[in-house]
Design a protein around this motif. Structure first.
Motif, PDB file in Angstrom:
ATOM      1  N   GLY A 212       0.814  -1.209   0.000  1.00 32.44           N
ATOM      2  CA  GLY A 212       0.000   0.000   0.000  1.00 32.44           C
ATOM      3  C   GLY A 212       0.848   1.259   0.000  1.00 32.44           C
ATOM      4  O   GLY A 212       0.528   2.243  -0.674  1.00 32.44           O
ATOM      5  N   SER A 213       1.956   1.240   0.750  1.00 32.81           N
ATOM      6  CA  SER A 213       2.860   2.391   0.777  1.00 32.81           C
ATOM      7  C   SER A 213       3.483   2.630  -0.596  1.00 32.81           C
ATOM      8  O   SER A 213       3.648   3.781  -1.023  1.00 32.81           O
ATOM      9  CB  SER A 213       3.962   2.168   1.815  1.00 32.81           C
ATOM     10  N   ALA A 214       3.825   1.545  -1.272  1.00 36.15           N
ATOM     11  CA  ALA A 214       4.373   1.676  -2.630  1.00 36.15           C
ATOM     12  C   ALA A 214       3.338   2.317  -3.554  1.00 36.15           C
ATOM     13  O   ALA A 214       3.663   3.186  -4.373  1.00 36.15           O
ATOM     14  CB  ALA A 214       4.786   0.311  -3.163  1.00 36.15           C
ATOM     15  N   GLY A 215       2.066   1.884  -3.402  1.00 31.98           N
ATOM     16  CA  GLY A 215       0.998   2.466  -4.217  1.00 31.98           C
ATOM     17  C   GLY A 215       0.823   3.948  -3.951  1.00 31.98           C
ATOM     18  O   GLY A 215       0.694   4.752  -4.890  1.00 31.98           O
ATOM     19  N   LEU A 216       0.829   4.339  -2.689  1.00 31.57           N
ATOM     20  CA  LEU A 216       0.685   5.756  -2.329  1.00 31.57           C
ATOM     21  C   LEU A 216       1.879   6.572  -2.818  1.00 31.57           C
ATOM     22  O   LEU A 216       1.723   7.725  -3.253  1.00 31.57           O
ATOM     23  CB  LEU A 216       0.532   5.897  -0.810  1.00 31.57           C
ATOM     24  N   PHE A 217       3.065   5.967  -2.738  1.00 33.22           N
ATOM     25  CA  PHE A 217       4.260   6.659  -3.230  1.00 33.22           C
ATOM     26  C   PHE A 217       4.127   6.961  -4.717  1.00 33.22           C
ATOM     27  O   PHE A 217       4.416   8.091  -5.166  1.00 33.22           O
ATOM     28  CB  PHE A 217       5.503   5.801  -2.974  1.00 33.22           C
ATOM     29  N   PHE A 218       3.684   5.975  -5.491  1.00 28.82           N
ATOM     30  CA  PHE A 218       3.580   6.192  -6.926  1.00 28.82           C
ATOM     31  C   PHE A 218       2.425   7.125  -7.287  1.00 28.82           C
ATOM     32  O   PHE A 218       2.479   7.797  -8.325  1.00 28.82           O
ATOM     33  CB  PHE A 218       3.464   4.855  -7.662  1.00 28.82           C
ATOM     34  N   ILE A 219       1.384   7.181  -6.452  1.00 26.12           N
ATOM     35  CA  ILE A 219       0.345   8.194  -6.665  1.00 26.12           C
ATOM     36  C   ILE A 219       0.947   9.590  -6.510  1.00 26.12           C
ATOM     37  O   ILE A 219       0.676  10.501  -7.304  1.00 26.12           O
ATOM     38  CB  ILE A 219      -0.826   7.997  -5.681  1.00 26.12           C
ATOM     39  N   ALA A 220       1.784   9.744  -5.483  1.00 25.78           N
ATOM     40  CA  ALA A 220       2.459  11.033  -5.274  1.00 25.78           C
ATOM     41  C   ALA A 220       3.343  11.375  -6.468  1.00 25.78           C
ATOM     42  O   ALA A 220       3.418  12.538  -6.894  1.00 25.78           O
ATOM     43  CB  ALA A 220       3.276  10.983  -3.988  1.00 25.78           C
TER      44      ALA A 220
END
Length: 333
Positions: A222-230
């Motif tokens: 999930g953190s990886a997903g949020l990072f790539f959204i950023a």
């Protein structure tokens, strides 16, 4: 060797191209003969974000080193079929049969082009993309079940390196917002392509976070997903941000398990309403004066500029492409 051959081929005769072709065939035979497909795919995933577009001549550009590697992969697939003729049934079975009309369409349309060399390169590349990234990898994902997560991990790490490079470039320009469009070069020639790559990773990681069982794994994915959204937001690509919103909508439809007939009815209803109130809809679009290139605009205004069909240069250019495409098809179907 292949890279050197392509660079030399810019200045010398057709014999150099024949040499490059022989090297590709030789390399692909080695991959097939010694069963190096697994390691070759890993190397391809690692190098993919580092592709650099190089001009071969005035009509032809090529991405190095990955496009020659794709040629090796496609030729390796051909060697595999020649060595094991029964393999073709496994490669083109079930849903894979649906790609055959698409492959044929690329070949057929290329011969009607006014710039045959460019169209042939476009068609051959698209055929190779389908053969390598769908047919070839789909088969080896079954042979090596752990291959996909490794490919994804290597590609993500390489893309992360490109992100660090882009941030460094951005700092060199004094964090000046208009420079974002070019800070991903030479690996990505504009921010839209980079945004598309990161948007796909963001969609995958966020959706996969709901599937993994363990809490720590959920947090990491999930953190990886949020990072790539950023990173998508940082890329300032309207198309990438809108694609994330659209993919989230599709994901919700899948999670809610809404029947397809209700989705079709909803789509038809929306199209009917647009047809009935098309004048009002067009008038609404014409009153939209938000500009995508306005550096003072926020993210919301940038997204709203997607509907500006009267003064936004980027939108007008895309509309001109569609109009030109229809005109070209009318003149020469």
């Amino acid at each position: 060797m292949i890279l050197i051959g392509f660079l030399i081929g810019q200045q010398y005769s057709i014999f150099v191209w024949v040499g490059v072709f022989v090297m590709i065939l030789s390399a692909s035979w080695l991959v097939s003969r010694f069963s190096l497909q697994y390691h070759f795919m890993l190397l391809l995933a690692l190098l993919l974000p580092f592709s650099i577009e190089t001009s071969i001549n005035e009509n032809l550009n090529i991405n190095l080193p990955t496009e020659p590697m794709l040629a090796i992969a496609a030729a390796s697939l051909c060697w595999d079929v020649l060595r094991k003729p029964g393999l073709i049934k496994q490669l083109f079975g079930n849903e894979s049969l649906w790609v055959l009309p698409l492959l044929f369409s690329f070949l057929l349309t290329a011969f009607f082009s006014t710039i045959l060399w460019v169209s042939m390169k476009f068609s051959v590349l698209n055929i190779i993309y389908i053969l390598v990234f769908f047919i070839w990898q789909k088969y080896y994902f079954k042979v090596y079940p752990r291959l996909f997560p490794k490919l994804l991990g290597l590609y993500t790490l390489s893309l992360f390196a490109v992100i660090i490079y882009a941030f460094y470039q951005f700092s060199q320009y004094g964090w000046y917002l208009p420079t974002i469009k070019g800070i991903f070069r030479p690996f990505y020639k504009d921010h839209t392509i980079f945004g598309a790559a990161t948007a796909m990773l963001a969609s995958f990681f966020l959706s996969y976070a709901f599937k993994v069982k363990y809490l720590m794994s959920k947090l990491m994915v999930g953190s990886a997903g949020l990072f790539f959204i950023a990173v998508v937001i940082f890329s300032n690509s309207r198309a990438a941000i809108l694609s994330l919103i659209f993919s989230a909508f599709i994901w919700m439809l899948l999670m809610l398990r809404i029947r397809i007939k209700y989705i079709v009815i909803s789509l038809v209803s929306v199209l009917l309403l647009l047809g009935i109130f098309n004048n009002s809809f067009l008038q609404l679009l014409k009153t939209n004066q938000y500009l995508s290139h306005n550096t003072n605009s926020g993210m919301l205004e940038s997204l709203e500029s997607s509907g500006n069909i009267s003064s936004d240069i980027s939108n007008l250019e895309r509309m001109n492409r569609w109009i030109s495409g229809v005109g070209m098809f009318t003149d020469k179907p």
